[in-house]
Write a protein that holds these residues in place. Structure first.
Motif, short mmCIF file in Angstrom:
data_model
loop_
_atom_site.label_atom_id
_atom_site.label_comp_id
_atom_site.label_asym_id
_atom_site.label_seq_id
_atom_site.Cartn_x
_atom_site.Cartn_y
_atom_site.Cartn_z
N LYS A 201 12.51 -22.80 35.23
CA LYS A 201 13.27 -21.73 35.38
C LYS A 201 12.97 -20.45 34.71
N LEU A 202 12.24 -20.61 33.34
CA LEU A 202 11.68 -19.53 32.59
C LEU A 202 10.62 -19.03 33.61
N LEU A 203 9.77 -19.70 34.26
CA LEU A 203 8.50 -19.20 34.94
C LEU A 203 9.23 -18.48 36.16
N GLY A 204 10.15 -19.06 36.88
CA GLY A 204 10.57 -18.69 37.82
C GLY A 204 11.37 -17.18 37.70
N HIS A 205 11.99 -16.83 36.37
CA HIS A 205 12.62 -15.58 36.19
C HIS A 205 11.41 -14.66 36.18
N VAL A 206 10.36 -14.94 35.38
CA VAL A 206 8.95 -14.17 35.24
C VAL A 206 8.53 -13.62 36.55
N THR A 207 8.35 -14.48 37.38
CA THR A 207 7.63 -14.30 38.77
C THR A 207 8.54 -13.41 39.56
N GLN A 208 9.82 -14.02 39.51
CA GLN A 208 10.92 -13.04 40.59
C GLN A 208 10.93 -11.62 39.93
N LEU A 209 10.81 -11.52 38.69
CA LEU A 209 10.91 -9.99 38.04
C LEU A 209 9.46 -9.16 38.52
N VAL A 210 8.46 -10.07 38.48
CA VAL A 210 7.05 -9.47 38.76
C VAL A 210 7.19 -9.04 40.37
N ASP A 211 7.89 -9.86 41.24
CA ASP A 211 7.91 -9.55 42.62
C ASP A 211 9.05 -8.48 42.72
N SER A 212 10.12 -8.46 42.09
CA SER A 212 11.25 -7.37 42.41
C SER A 212 10.58 -6.01 41.68
N GLU A 213 9.84 -6.27 40.84
CA GLU A 213 9.20 -4.72 40.43
C GLU A 213 8.04 -4.17 40.87
N SER A 214 7.39 -5.07 42.00
CA SER A 214 6.23 -4.90 42.58
C SER A 214 5.07 -4.66 41.85
N TRP A 215 5.06 -5.48 40.42
CA TRP A 215 3.97 -5.54 39.46
C TRP A 215 2.74 -6.11 39.96
#
Length: 413
Positions: A201-215
């Motif tokens: 779940k933690l990893l999912g938060h990180v990767t979703q944030l990366v995707d949402s911010e287009s990092w």
């Protein structure tokens, strides 16, 4: 107490030439309380001797049902009792010729008192640390995230570093290194492993944030990640705010604390500093491997083709899955039709070498070298190779032009 003249008379009776012997004569006598039970001898190599001489300590570790090991600060040694036909004497204060000055080298008699004796000693050999128990004890109470509001966190069966040093047969450095390998972290002074669902779940938060911010996965800013994810704790905020946050963060339904986000980034990435700001490069292989383990853990076997398709769809966009990312974690069966894949983690296998081989040959009668090596390479000691292990514990043959290995002895199924 013998005199020099008595010693010379004894040499004459024994027909020994005085010039053939050391000039210093040791005369031994028994002490008042001589015992063979009060002392144990241990044979140390130069490294361990220097370790003791430098004021460092050596610790013997092991429960009553375990074979004892000796640990320095960074290495583990196996202890084995060696018997000798020569009686070993304890002589405190005994001076041998190399301890004497030149003026003392003339023929004279020294008297030494025997305090104890022994006909065995502990032999020390470098040994790989026994770390399987570490994950086992930490899994007694895995960390599942912050407690609900009004509830107290379960702290039963939690371990400090001192507790682990009392429990695990390994040196402190080896334990610390393995704690990093199994993604453990310190919470309120105790070492905890994360529940697998919570970690994903933690990893999912990180990767979703990366995707949402287009990092870029190669440039994830720590501070911004903590600001976006860290302070948010849904169990402590109102339902309306939770709903707002869920919409803002692409329907993420749980938000961890700052320390857990940073821990997740450390587990699945490598940090670097650019212009005074900390960034992380997410490790594609680690992220893909963790995703695969999540998919495989509830399946006995998976159709390989279907698994690869689902696996690729499950990892963050821009990452590529490869079977070599699952080395020592999953086993592919290319002889079955269709080809299959199943979960087989090396950390779940027996630590003892013979037991490990027996278990592997129970799972599969014949192994190719490519398949078996990931599951035995951690057994290699100093200057030992996987080839040497296979020669000792397996028999090779050719099957359809491919070398395969099977057990040297019948395996009970």
């Amino acid at each position: 107490m013998r005199t020099l003249e008595e010693v010379q008379a004894t040499l004459e009776i024994a027909k020994l030439k005085e010039e053939d012997l050391q000039k210093t004569v040791q005369c031994l006598s028994l002490g008042d309380n001589v015992s063979s039970d009060d002392y144990c001898l241990i044979e140390l190599d130069d490294t361990l001797c220097h370790h003791i001489e430098a004021g460092q300590s050596l610790v013997i570790r092991g429960d009553t049902d375990e074979h004892a090991v000796l640990c320095s600060g960074d290495k583990t040694y196996d202890l084995k009792i060696a018997h000798t036909s020569n009686l070993l004497l304890f002589l405190p204060g005994c001076q041998t010729p190399e301890h004497l000055t030149n003026s003392q080298q003339s023929t004279h008699v020294l008297h030494a008192e025997i305090w104890g004796f022994c006909n065995s000693y502990w032999e020390v050999r470098k040994h790989r640390p026994r770390l399987k128990k570490l994950l086992k004890v930490l899994m007694e109470n895995p960390y599942e995230g912050p407690a609900l509001a009004g509830q107290q966190e379960n702290t039963e069966n939690t371990y400090t570093m001192d507790d682990l040093l009392e429990t695990i047969q390994a040196s402190e450095e080896e334990i610390k290194k393995h704690l990093q390998t199994i993604h453990a972290c310190q919470i309120n002074g105790c070492w905890r492993v994360l529940d697998s669902d919570y970690e994903m779940k933690l990893l999912g938060h990180v990767t979703q944030l990366v995707d949402s911010e287009s990092w870029s996965f190669n440039k994830v800013p720590l501070q911004t990640s903590l600001e976006e994810l860290g302070p948010l704790e849904p169990r402590l905020v109102s339902p309306s705010l939770q709903r707002h946050l869920q919409i803002r963060m692409n329907n993420c339904f749980s938000f961890p604390c700052r320390e857990m986000i940073e821990h997740c980034l450390n587990c699945y990435g490598t940090h670097y500093i650019e212009n005074g700001e900390v960034f992380y490069t997410l490790d594609e292989a680690k992220v893909c491997r963790a995703t695969a383990l999540m998919l495989l853990k509830n399946a006995v076997k998976f159709n390989l083709g279907e698994f690869q398709e689902v696996w690729q769809q499950s990892v963050p966009e821009g990452m590529s899955t490869r079977l070599d990312q699952l080395r020592s974690a999953a086993l592919v069966d290319r002889t079955s039709r269709p080809e299959t894949i199943c979960l087989l983690r090396v950390e779940d296998l027996p630590e003892d070498t013979l037991e490990r081989f027996n278990h592997l040959f129970t799972l599969r009668e014949k192994w190719t070298e490519e398949d078996i090596i990931p599951y035995i390479e951690d057994l290699c000691g100093e200057k030992q190779t996987t080839g040497a292990l296979l020669t000792k514990y397996a028999r090779s043959s050719m099957q359809n032009g491919t070398k395969v290995f099977n057990s040297r002895r019948p395996i009970a199924t």
